[in-house]
Design an enzyme around this catalytic site. Structure first.
Site, mmCIF file in Angstrom:
data_model
loop_
_atom_site.group_PDB
_atom_site.id
_atom_site.type_symbol
_atom_site.label_atom_id
_atom_site.label_comp_id
_atom_site.label_asym_id
_atom_site.label_seq_id
_atom_site.Cartn_x
_atom_site.Cartn_y
_atom_site.Cartn_z
ATOM 1 N N ARG A 1 45.593 40.139 42.003
ATOM 2 C CA ARG A 1 46.901 40.751 41.290
ATOM 3 C C ARG A 1 46.655 42.301 41.032
ATOM 4 O O ARG A 1 47.105 43.272 41.492
ATOM 5 C CB ARG A 1 47.273 39.895 40.023
ATOM 6 C CG ARG A 1 48.676 40.170 39.525
ATOM 7 C CD ARG A 1 48.827 41.389 38.552
ATOM 8 N NE ARG A 1 47.980 41.461 37.517
ATOM 9 C CZ ARG A 1 47.865 42.478 36.548
ATOM 10 N NH1 ARG A 1 48.569 43.665 37.092
ATOM 11 N NH2 ARG A 1 46.937 42.648 35.648
ATOM 12 N N ASP A 2 45.822 42.722 39.715
ATOM 13 C CA ASP A 2 45.699 43.919 39.371
ATOM 14 C C ASP A 2 45.099 44.802 40.475
ATOM 15 O O ASP A 2 45.262 45.731 40.573
ATOM 16 C CB ASP A 2 44.974 43.743 37.962
ATOM 17 C CG ASP A 2 45.100 45.013 37.140
ATOM 18 O OD1 ASP A 2 45.521 46.158 37.683
ATOM 19 O OD2 ASP A 2 44.774 45.104 35.929
ATOM 20 N N HIS B 1 39.977 48.997 32.461
ATOM 21 C CA HIS B 1 39.812 49.803 33.676
ATOM 22 C C HIS B 1 38.519 50.694 33.565
ATOM 23 O O HIS B 1 38.152 50.874 32.485
ATOM 24 C CB HIS B 1 40.976 50.362 33.799
ATOM 25 C CG HIS B 1 42.228 49.526 34.458
ATOM 26 N ND1 HIS B 1 42.527 49.261 35.672
ATOM 27 C CD2 HIS B 1 42.833 48.380 33.677
ATOM 28 C CE1 HIS B 1 43.265 48.299 35.622
ATOM 29 N NE2 HIS B 1 43.769 47.889 34.356
ATOM 30 N N HIS C 1 40.267 43.918 28.703
ATOM 31 C CA HIS C 1 40.662 44.123 30.120
ATOM 32 C C HIS C 1 40.576 45.567 30.290
ATOM 33 O O HIS C 1 41.376 46.568 29.637
ATOM 34 C CB HIS C 1 42.103 43.885 29.962
ATOM 35 C CG HIS C 1 42.987 44.168 31.344
ATOM 36 N ND1 HIS C 1 43.273 43.222 32.420
ATOM 37 C CD2 HIS C 1 43.187 45.133 31.993
ATOM 38 C CE1 HIS C 1 43.978 43.536 33.266
ATOM 39 N NE2 HIS C 1 43.790 45.051 33.218
ATOM 40 N N ASN D 1 40.039 47.666 37.536
ATOM 41 C CA ASN D 1 39.113 47.258 36.463
ATOM 42 C C ASN D 1 37.768 47.154 36.717
ATOM 43 O O ASN D 1 37.256 47.196 37.998
ATOM 44 C CB ASN D 1 39.412 45.714 36.327
ATOM 45 C CG ASN D 1 40.859 45.423 35.979
ATOM 46 O OD1 ASN D 1 41.984 45.450 36.625
ATOM 47 N ND2 ASN D 1 41.178 45.309 34.668
ATOM 48 N N CYS E 1 46.934 50.472 38.117
ATOM 49 C CA CYS E 1 48.379 50.321 37.861
ATOM 50 C C CYS E 1 49.159 51.024 38.237
ATOM 51 O O CYS E 1 49.007 52.302 38.320
ATOM 52 C CB CYS E 1 48.401 50.195 36.212
ATOM 53 S SG CYS E 1 50.393 49.782 35.825
#
Ligand code: HMG
Ligand code: MG
Length: 306
Positions: A15-16, A213, A211, A253, A244
């Site tokens: 996803r990310d 990055h 979370h 990430n 993002c």
């Protein structure tokens, strides 16, 4: 130091990691990546997002990805749902294709909230309220992500009080777990600790994850600092994929491979087989035509060649 003996990693790569890729990745490749991650021992994954395909075209195949998964017992599958439309789309499928968990995502920065989800922080909470209620009524776990908890691409530094405020608002609408996100990877250990301590005012240590990055290369240091606070759940991305779309210049990430190497080296269990994880990272990196963005994966792949 009293560090956790076990850590749960949530791989957000599908996803990310992929949401920012210009080249459309076919659903079959996403599904294969998820299968490889679960085979490597990953127990919790973010598989896709039910967001507007105009905003994030890469996630337009969300239903196809969920429909194609061969699920493994004991694995939790999470998807992003920013509003009721997203939740309804996620639940339009037969029940066995439903997510186990949904993620509502807000921000500690007003400007980021506007750019990312097109509404203010207060409006976002009102949008999340029925989503959280409806999901919980169906027995689906509700996670919240708070973006920009140390820094924002538009507002600069973010005070910990803002993180505490959003955490409280999320708790009040029934969000069961929150992820404290350093969206643009500007955090350093003491700043990240302060953001987590702000979240800890409203959530227990078992209901908070980190979370991070890795834009400035600080994510492993930030992970270690968070472990010192007892935080034992982290979102990471295989091969360091991602970024993002509404945080220009921010990289992915922290790589799952790097965090697994760190944790195993410290005697902390993850249940993940690092070799298989490296294979999963190599698989998606080959597809994207690049090398894995992970120092540990690079070292291990080089070692195999020699
Ligand atoms: P909006 O334009 O305010 O929504 O977008 P709206 O309700 O006014 O609807 C406008 C159009 O969007 C309509 O379509 C709706 O049908 C459609 P039109 O009539 O114009 O054809 N729409 C949707 N379509 C599909 N699924 C939906 C949906 N909702 C509306 N759920 C919205 C609001 C949130 C939808 C939009 O801003 C959006 O999709 N944003 C994308 C946000 C995103 O995915 N960002 C990346 C993930 S967050 C992240 O990466 C951060 C995180 O990793 C933590 C960190 O690192 O910080 C989690
Ligand atoms: Mg993120």
């Amino acid at each position: 130091m009293n560090l956790p003996s076990t850590v749960k990693l949530v791989d957000v790569g599908p996803r990310d990691g992929l949401q920012n890729e210009k080249q459309l990745v076919p659903a079959a490749i996403k599904i294969e990546l998820i299968h490889r991650l679960q085979e490597a021992g990953v127990k919790h994954l973010e598989t896709t997002s039910f967001v507007s395909p105009k905003w994030v075209p890469q996630m337009a195949d969300n239903a196809q990805v969920m429909a194609g998964l061969i699920r493994k017992t004991g694995v939790r599958y999470a998807v992003l749902t920013p509003n009721m439309q997203g939740l309804q789309a996620a639940l339009a499928a037969p029940r066995e294709q439903w997510p186990d968990e949904i993620v509502v995502f807000g921000a500690a920065s007003e400007a980021f909230s506007q750019r990312n989800i097109n509404c203010s922080i207060a409006q976002s909470i009102e949008r999340f309220r029925p989503v959280a209620e409806a999901a919980r009524a169906q027995g689906i776990h509700v996670r919240g992500a708070i973006s920009c908890t140390v820094g924002c691409p538009y507002e600069g530094e973010i005070a910990p009080e803002r993180v505490a405020m959003v955490a409280r608002l999320m708790r009040d609408i029934g969000v069961q777990h929150i992820g404290v996100a350093d969206t643009i990877g500007v955090g350093t250990p003491l700043k990240v600790k302060r953001a987590l301590e702000a979240a800890l005012q409203h959530y227990s240590v078992d209901d908070i994850s980190g979370h991070f990055h890795d834009t400035y290369g600080q994510a492993l240091a930030n992970t270690l600092a968070s472990l010192e606070l007892g935080i034992w759940q982290y979102d990471t991305s295989v091969a360091g994929l991602g970024g993002c779309p509404y945080a220009k210049g921010a990289t992915g990430n922290v790589a799952t491979e790097d965090v697994v190497y760190l944790l195993h080296g410290m005697g902390i269990e993850t249940g993940i087989d690092l070799d298989k994880l490296v294979d999963a990272g190599a698989f998606i990196s080959d597809f994207l035509g690049r090398k894995p963005n992970s120092r540990a994966a690079t070292a291990l792949l080089n070692k195999r060649e020699n």
